[in-house]
Design a protein around this motif. Sequence first.
Motif, PDB file in Angstrom:
ATOM      1  N   ARG A   1      25.619  66.870  29.125  1.00  0.00           N
ATOM      2  CA  ARG A   1      24.854  66.713  28.109  1.00  0.00           C
ATOM      3  C   ARG A   1      23.307  67.581  27.850  1.00  0.00           C
ATOM      4  N   LYS A   2      22.965  67.791  29.063  1.00  0.00           N
ATOM      5  CA  LYS A   2      21.451  68.203  29.233  1.00  0.00           C
ATOM      6  C   LYS A   2      21.160  69.287  28.896  1.00  0.00           C
ATOM      7  N   ARG A   3      23.105  70.181  29.317  1.00  0.00           N
ATOM      8  CA  ARG A   3      22.761  71.388  29.268  1.00  0.00           C
ATOM      9  C   ARG A   3      23.303  72.308  28.199  1.00  0.00           C
ATOM     10  N   ARG A   4      23.396  71.603  27.306  1.00  0.00           N
ATOM     11  CA  ARG A   4      24.446  71.656  25.777  1.00  0.00           C
ATOM     12  C   ARG A   4      22.709  71.354  24.863  1.00  0.00           C
ATOM     13  N   ASN A   5      21.652  70.033  25.666  1.00  0.00           N
ATOM     14  CA  ASN A   5      21.180  69.947  24.677  1.00  0.00           C
ATOM     15  C   ASN A   5      20.025  69.806  24.983  1.00  0.00           C
ATOM     16  N   ARG A   6      18.579  70.641  26.129  1.00  0.00           N
ATOM     17  CA  ARG A   6      18.091  70.086  26.578  1.00  0.00           C
ATOM     18  C   ARG A   6      16.188  69.277  26.314  1.00  0.00           C
ATOM     19  N   GLY A   7      16.155  68.972  26.453  1.00  0.00           N
ATOM     20  CA  GLY A   7      14.922  67.637  26.216  1.00  0.00           C
ATOM     21  C   GLY A   7      13.632  67.910  26.839  1.00  0.00           C
ATOM     22  N   ASP A   8      12.877  66.343  26.600  1.00  0.00           N
ATOM     23  CA  ASP A   8      11.698  67.350  27.170  1.00  0.00           C
ATOM     24  C   ASP A   8      11.600  66.054  28.245  1.00  0.00           C
ATOM     25  N   ASP A   9      11.918  66.174  29.950  1.00  0.00           N
ATOM     26  CA  ASP A   9      12.421  65.810  30.673  1.00  0.00           C
ATOM     27  C   ASP A   9      12.255  66.844  31.239  1.00  0.00           C
ATOM     28  N   LEU A  10      12.172  66.383  32.671  1.00  0.00           N
ATOM     29  CA  LEU A  10      12.033  66.288  33.931  1.00  0.00           C
ATOM     30  C   LEU A  10      13.905  67.433  34.306  1.00  0.00           C
ATOM     31  N   LEU A  11      15.003  66.101  34.146  1.00  0.00           N
ATOM     32  CA  LEU A  11      15.750  66.417  34.446  1.00  0.00           C
ATOM     33  C   LEU A  11      16.530  68.240  33.991  1.00  0.00           C
ATOM     34  N   SER A  12      16.088  68.458  32.209  1.00  0.00           N
ATOM     35  CA  SER A  12      16.047  69.567  31.819  1.00  0.00           C
ATOM     36  C   SER A  12      14.982  70.766  32.265  1.00  0.00           C
ATOM     37  N   THR A  13      14.227  70.156  32.217  1.00  0.00           N
ATOM     38  CA  THR A  13      12.957  71.116  33.731  1.00  0.00           C
ATOM     39  C   THR A  13      14.040  71.683  34.519  1.00  0.00           C
ATOM     40  N   LEU A  14      14.545  70.686  35.036  1.00  0.00           N
ATOM     41  CA  LEU A  14      15.682  71.474  36.445  1.00  0.00           C
ATOM     42  C   LEU A  14      16.516  72.407  36.492  1.00  0.00           C
ATOM     43  N   ILE A  15      17.235  72.438  35.154  1.00  0.00           N
ATOM     44  CA  ILE A  15      18.121  72.787  34.531  1.00  0.00           C
ATOM     45  C   ILE A  15      17.971  74.288  34.757  1.00  0.00           C
ATOM     46  N   ASP A  16      16.744  74.143  33.780  1.00  0.00           N
ATOM     47  CA  ASP A  16      16.456  75.465  33.877  1.00  0.00           C
ATOM     48  C   ASP A  16      15.487  76.759  34.721  1.00  0.00           C
ATOM     49  N   LEU A  17      14.809  75.624  35.722  1.00  0.00           N
ATOM     50  CA  LEU A  17      14.001  76.440  37.008  1.00  0.00           C
ATOM     51  C   LEU A  17      14.772  77.224  37.951  1.00  0.00           C
ATOM     52  N   HIS A  18      14.856  77.982  38.499  1.00  0.00           N
ATOM     53  CA  HIS A  18      15.075  79.376  38.980  1.00  0.00           C
ATOM     54  C   HIS A  18      14.442  79.802  40.221  1.00  0.00           C
ATOM     55  N   ASP A  19      15.398  80.248  41.691  1.00  0.00           N
ATOM     56  CA  ASP A  19      14.496  80.859  42.492  1.00  0.00           C
ATOM     57  C   ASP A  19      14.177  82.058  41.818  1.00  0.00           C
ATOM     58  N   GLU A  20      13.112  82.738  43.535  1.00  0.00           N
ATOM     59  CA  GLU A  20      12.650  84.127  43.081  1.00  0.00           C
ATOM     60  C   GLU A  20      13.593  84.509  42.969  1.00  0.00           C
ATOM     61  N   ASP A  21      15.149  85.010  43.142  1.00  0.00           N
ATOM     62  CA  ASP A  21      16.198  85.686  42.899  1.00  0.00           C
ATOM     63  C   ASP A  21      16.947  85.423  41.697  1.00  0.00           C
ATOM     64  N   GLU A  22      15.792  84.989  41.044  1.00  0.00           N
ATOM     65  CA  GLU A  22      17.238  84.202  39.780  1.00  0.00           C
ATOM     66  C   GLU A  22      17.830  83.164  39.624  1.00  0.00           C
ATOM     67  N   SER A  23      18.313  82.781  40.563  1.00  0.00           N
ATOM     68  CA  SER A  23      18.946  81.908  40.630  1.00  0.00           C
ATOM     69  C   SER A  23      19.298  80.610  40.213  1.00  0.00           C
TER      70      SER A  23
END
Length: 407
Positions: free
Chosen positions: A203-225
Motif C-alpha cells: 500500500r505504501k509503495r502505491r501511496n506514500r505517507g509522512d511516516d518512517l516506512l514510506s521514507t524507508l521505501i524511498d531510501l537508496h544505497d550508494e549504488d542507487e539500490s
Amino acid sequence: MDVTAKTYPFQRHRPFDMPEEFGWLRSNAPVSQVKLASGDPAWLVTRYEDVRAALADPRFSRTINREGAARVNTGFNVGRSSPVFNFGGSISMPPGHTRWRRIVNKAFTQRQADGMRESIAAHADEVLEDLAAKGAPADLMADYAYLLPIRVICDLLGIPRDGHDEFIALASKLTRRDFKTGHAAFGEALQGIGRYAATLISRKRRNRGDDLLSTLIDLHDEDESTLTNEELVSTVILLLTAGYESTAVQFGNAFFALFHNPGQLERLKSEPELIETAVEEILRYAQMGTGFAVAKFATTDIELSGTTIPEGSTVFISLGSANRDEELFGSDSEVLDLGRRSAQRQLAFSAGPHYCLGAALARVELQEGISRLLARFPGLRPAGSLEDVVLASNLFTYYPRELMVAW
C-alpha cells in the motif's frame, strides 16, 4: 571461586543484584570458560572493554546454530530452525547487514527521534488520562508500559487507525503478552506480522505517507539500490520486536527499580531536569538479563585480554556485567545513582555494527514516558509488596509480569 564448576547462566538472588560470579570474573578471569545446563562448555566475556571489543569484532558471528556449537538450552524449547534463532534473513549478517544498515541509518537519526518527541508526549498524556479515568490500583505494565510504545510504532509505520487493533493483536502474540501463547507459536506470529507488513508495504509503495516506512521505501544505497520487500518486511518485524517489547519491558523495569530505590525515585520527582542522565543510569542498572542476550560463535581463534577463545566456541558477551564494571562506573557500580554521569557509556543498546537502530527513539520514549508519568501522578507508588511481584521472561530478559501501582 571456581566459576567453571557452576552452571551458566548464574543464579540471580535479587531482581537487580548481579550474580556475584560476575564481579569475581571481571577482576580475575574476564574471559573465562563456563559450563551450560546442557553440559557443554562455552565462553563468557564480562569486562567492559572486552565486551565492547567483542561486539565490534566481525570474527564473532551471530549465527550460533552451527555444527559443533554448544547446545544452548534457553528454556524456550525451540528447534534449531526456529525464527527465535534465525530471524533476519539477508539483513542479519554481512554483507547484507552492512548494506541494509547503511541505508536505514539515514532514517534512524537523533533528529528523527527528536522530531517525534511532541507526538510521543501527546500519546503519553492520552494514555495517562485513560489511566487516571480507570483509577487505582492499576497495572503499570498493561495500562501504560505496553500501550505507549505500540502507539509510537503505529505512527512510525503509518498504520491507519482502523488497522491498529489487528496489528496490536499480532504484536501481542509475538511478544507473548497473554502469557499463554506457546513458544512454538512464535514462528506463526512472525509469519502473521510478515504478511501484515507485506500488505502494508504494498500500500505504501502505491501511496506514500509522512511516516518512517514510506521514507524507508524511498531510501537508496550508494549504488542507487533500494531495500527489497523482504528487507523491508524484516525491518518492520525488527522495529516491532525491538521497539515495542523491549521498550515496554524497560518501562516496567525502570519503575520496578525505582520502587526498589525510593530515595532515587523521590530525587527524580524533585529534580525532573535529571531525566536524560536518569534514563542512561536506568538503562545501565535496571536490567535483569537471562544471560542469553548476546550469543556469538567464534569463526576463528580470537584473543581477548590475553586469553584465546578457540575457533568453534560459543561465546556469551555480557552487557549486564559490562554495565557494572567498576573500572568505568566506579566502586558503587552496583547501586542506582540517577546522577551518574558515566552512565552515558552504558551498553544496554549494545555496540558495534549491531548497535540498536532505534536507540535514539527509545531514549526519547523513556524520557517522555517516565517524566510525564511522574508529573501526572507525583504520588506514584507500588500497590502492594514488591516481594510479591512475579517476574516473566522472554529469551533475553526478566521483567514484571504485572506491576500494580497506586497514586
